[in-house]
Design an enzyme around this catalytic site. Structure first.
Site, PDB file in Angstrom:
ATOM      1  N   THR A 160      34.563  31.060  45.998  1.00 17.28           N
ATOM      2  CA  THR A 160      34.577  31.962  44.888  1.00 17.28           C
ATOM      3  C   THR A 160      35.865  31.568  43.740  1.00 17.28           C
ATOM      4  OG1 THR A 160      35.977  33.923  46.027  1.00 17.28           O
ATOM      5  CG2 THR A 160      33.447  33.987  45.851  1.00 17.28           C
ATOM      6  N   LYS A 216      36.201  30.114  53.314  1.00 17.90           N
ATOM      7  CA  LYS A 216      36.592  30.230  51.972  1.00 17.90           C
ATOM      8  C   LYS A 216      37.355  31.440  52.043  1.00 17.90           C
ATOM      9  CE  LYS A 216      35.293  33.009  49.230  1.00 17.90           C
ATOM     10  NZ  LYS A 216      36.081  34.362  48.730  1.00 17.90           N
ATOM     11  N   THR A 270      39.576  38.458  57.155  1.00 15.80           N
ATOM     12  CA  THR A 270      39.830  38.426  55.767  1.00 15.80           C
ATOM     13  C   THR A 270      39.010  37.303  54.829  1.00 15.80           C
ATOM     14  OG1 THR A 270      41.704  36.854  55.967  1.00 15.80           O
ATOM     15  CG2 THR A 270      42.153  39.066  56.817  1.00 15.80           C
ATOM     16  N   GLU A 330      45.013  32.612  45.543  1.00 17.38           N
ATOM     17  CA  GLU A 330      44.930  32.808  44.226  1.00 17.38           C
ATOM     18  C   GLU A 330      46.359  32.812  43.622  1.00 17.38           C
ATOM     19  OE1 GLU A 330      42.793  36.509  43.790  1.00 17.38           O
ATOM     20  OE2 GLU A 330      40.909  35.684  43.873  1.00 17.38           O
ATOM     21  N   ASN A 374      43.406  38.045  38.862  1.00 19.58           N
ATOM     22  CA  ASN A 374      42.948  39.286  39.459  1.00 19.58           C
ATOM     23  C   ASN A 374      42.947  40.451  38.254  1.00 19.58           C
ATOM     24  OD1 ASN A 374      42.275  38.889  42.194  1.00 19.58           O
ATOM     25  ND2 ASN A 374      44.366  38.172  42.189  1.00 19.58           N
TER      26      ASN A 374
END
Lengths: 389, 389
Positions: free
Chosen positions: B151, B173, B184, B263, B385
């Site tokens: 993603t 991933k 997770t 991220e 985010n």
């Protein structure tokens, strides 16, 4: 007026040089005329509690809840400072007590700032005569005390609650390291209500639990959190319920001011959970949502991504049944019956752009309800916290 | 080779259009030639578990641990999608099972992406012939599968562990929503070791517990976390300890890759707690430090502010005695005997500027030890985010 609004209190703030400049960094809130009155406090639950917390706890225990003054400094937490730190906190209390003519254990001490550095107690001692000499009852005196306890706060937090026959005043500092499970900041509340120490302690505990303890900025519980209340007794003997209400209101207003001025914050969110199996489950679920970095970054972006809210409810440990959960942003229902509720996404985003927003989660399982105050997570928080020097 | 490295597995990845473009978004890892083998999985503990998690759990229970394939899609989490979402997950499994000639309950399904939107199952169905037809055993086939599950990851995560007589392969991933207490993220592990389903399940549980469950990026546990293992049995019958070791190593290497590609991350930190009263207390303390936004922003700024580490240890709930705690950045001891240890702050900051750093906290109370992997918190995380669309 804040802490000087109730009869029987004076305040003062000076620049002792702890911050290394002309900034106010030493505050005193004292009973006026000097002498002990009913006092109570709640302290951090952190096992690495700072020296002033350890000393204040011991003083309160020794006097059985009699307090004549609270001495507060910013610029140094006096935490992780060993035996020398304890002596420094004790000497600070003694310096002020001698000048006020009260017992050293009738003085409580609070510190805020960086963990590690030793408290320059000699600066506190040399500034004490000016601090005690400067005690006054005016709005300006209270404001100087409120300013002297600030660290990364951008402005002072003060409150006054007037009630029939008595009054509650307060000041606080916060900014970062704000989380539930303890007061998470420094606050001093004063009242002229006439109340015994044990009742004042009970009332303060309740007020803190429903205000500061329901506020989370970053989930961190500091080494120095302290909330002190003193009651001069010069006003009316107040039924317990009335004092509870007024102290609670004062603490809630200060908590909201702390959230609004939290490091790097652009908005405050009230996360309300209703319909939980119990109040504990409601609090746990609300905290999970309020402490989620993903929810907090969504809030920063005014992004109505309810999926993260639902996911945090599910991960919180509280009982949920996805088919019964209802999630709303303000008055807009966005999730119900296990599915997204069609809604105007742009309007929801516009709502989330406000300074104070509400996220409500009805779990549909029982009567438990709780509200937790949180903030968004934006670049400002990181800027503020990525370097201490 | 990753998931195709062990004998008896083939992989494939196609663009089904779920992401709305030419990006790969549908992956298959299948036993080759088709047929069920020993399989096991660990799933999210989130009570709002997504439809694919519910369906895969039911399939595993129905077959008693026999799995012929894992179908994974990115671009949609198929979470909070109600009864229709469950049907979509079930239909996806059926489409692939029919083409492989295996039972639908021998196919597990995994999804990752946004919570809320319905899974366009018709796209999965129309892409299934190409997906199954494209199954192959080459490095490229495995790489396409690994890419199709990404993603916000910036690159695929793959691993191969060669051991005497058997081999373990894996892909994963991650990126965000990474936290302990569950895997997770999505991961598929394959091995040609010969092992019964119950032993494979035990081995996988242990491997996940010491790898993915000791990784935290933002404390968030998603609705879709799944780790699947399949054992073709074409290799040697392996003593349980050897499979444990190899699966553990595969999972640890994937977990490190997840952390490095989380991220907005600029560095990864291993938070090691030793000397705790118990392993549970060590884990709790390490997680408290690793999940602290204040510690994580310090890491971002390469700021050796050990005070925040100490404060989190104190707030963690684990037993600590400040006078016994020793904190080190890499080999540099910065706190001991209740006080800061004089050290070269600039050198400590230079150390913290590395890509992988170690923060060690010896509590000095017992034998409990644990390591948690975390990342720094910088503006990149917020950028990534703050908006989902």
């Amino acid at each position: 007026m804040s802490v000087c609004a109730p009869r029987g209190f004076a305040a003062s703030g000076v620049a002792a040089g702890i911050k290394g400049g002309a900034a106010l960094d030493l505050a005193l809130v004292a009973v006026d005329p000097p002498g002990p009155v009913a006092g109570a406090a709640t302290f951090t639950t952190n096992k690495a509690a700072a020296a002033p917390v350890q000393v204040s706890r011991a003083h309160l225990a020794a006097t059985g809840g009699r307090v004549a003054a609270v001495l507060l400094n910013s610029g140094c937490a006096n935490a992780a400072t060993g035996a020398e730190g304890l002596r420094a906190a004790q000497r600070s209390a003694e310096a002020v007590a001698t000048l006020l003519g009260v017992g050293a254990d009738e003085v409580l001490v609070c510190s805020t700032g960086l963990i590690g550095p030793r408290l320059p107690v000699e600066l506190v001692e040399s500034a004490s005569p000016a601090l005690v000499g400067g005690l006054g009852r005016t709005r300006g005196d209270a404001a100087r005390a409120a300013e002297a306890i600030l660290t990364t706060d951008t402005h002072a937090k003060e409150v006054v609650i007037e009630r029939d026959g008595f009054c509650v005043g307060g000041m606080a500092k916060g900014a970062g390291m704000i989380a539930p499970r303890m007061a998470t900041m420094l606050a001093v509340l004063t009242t002229d209500a006439s109340v015994a120490p044990d009742l004042l302690a009970r009332s303060l505990k309740g007020a803190v639990e429903e205000s500061f303890n329901q506020l989370t900025v970053d989930g961190c519980t500091s080494t120095n959190d302290t909330v002190v209340a003193m009651a001069s007794g010069l006003g009316a003997a107040v039924p317990a319920g009335e004092l509870d209400e007024a102290l609670g209101e004062a603490c809630r207003r200060l908590a909201l001011q702390l959230a609004e001025d939290a490091e790097g914050t652009t908005r405050v969110a009230r996360v309300r959970v209703t319909g939980a199996r119990s109040v504990d489950e409601a609090r746990r679920a609300a905290r999970a949502v309020a402490e989620s970095n993903l929810v907090k970054t969504s809030l920063h972006g005014a992004d109505p991504y309810w999926g993260r809210v639902l996911s945090e409810l599910g991960a919180s440990g509280s009982s949920i049944d996805v088919g019964r959960v209802r999630i709303s942003y303000g008055a807009t229902l966005v999730f119900a019956d296990g599915l997204e509720v069609p809604h105007d996404r742009r309007a929801a985003s516009a709502y989330l752009s406000r300074g104070l927003v509400e996220v409500t989660c009805d779990l549909g399982l029982g009567e438990g309800a709780a509200t937790v105050l949180t903030t968004d997570l934006g670049p400002g928080y990181i800027e503020e916290n990525m370097r201490t020097s």
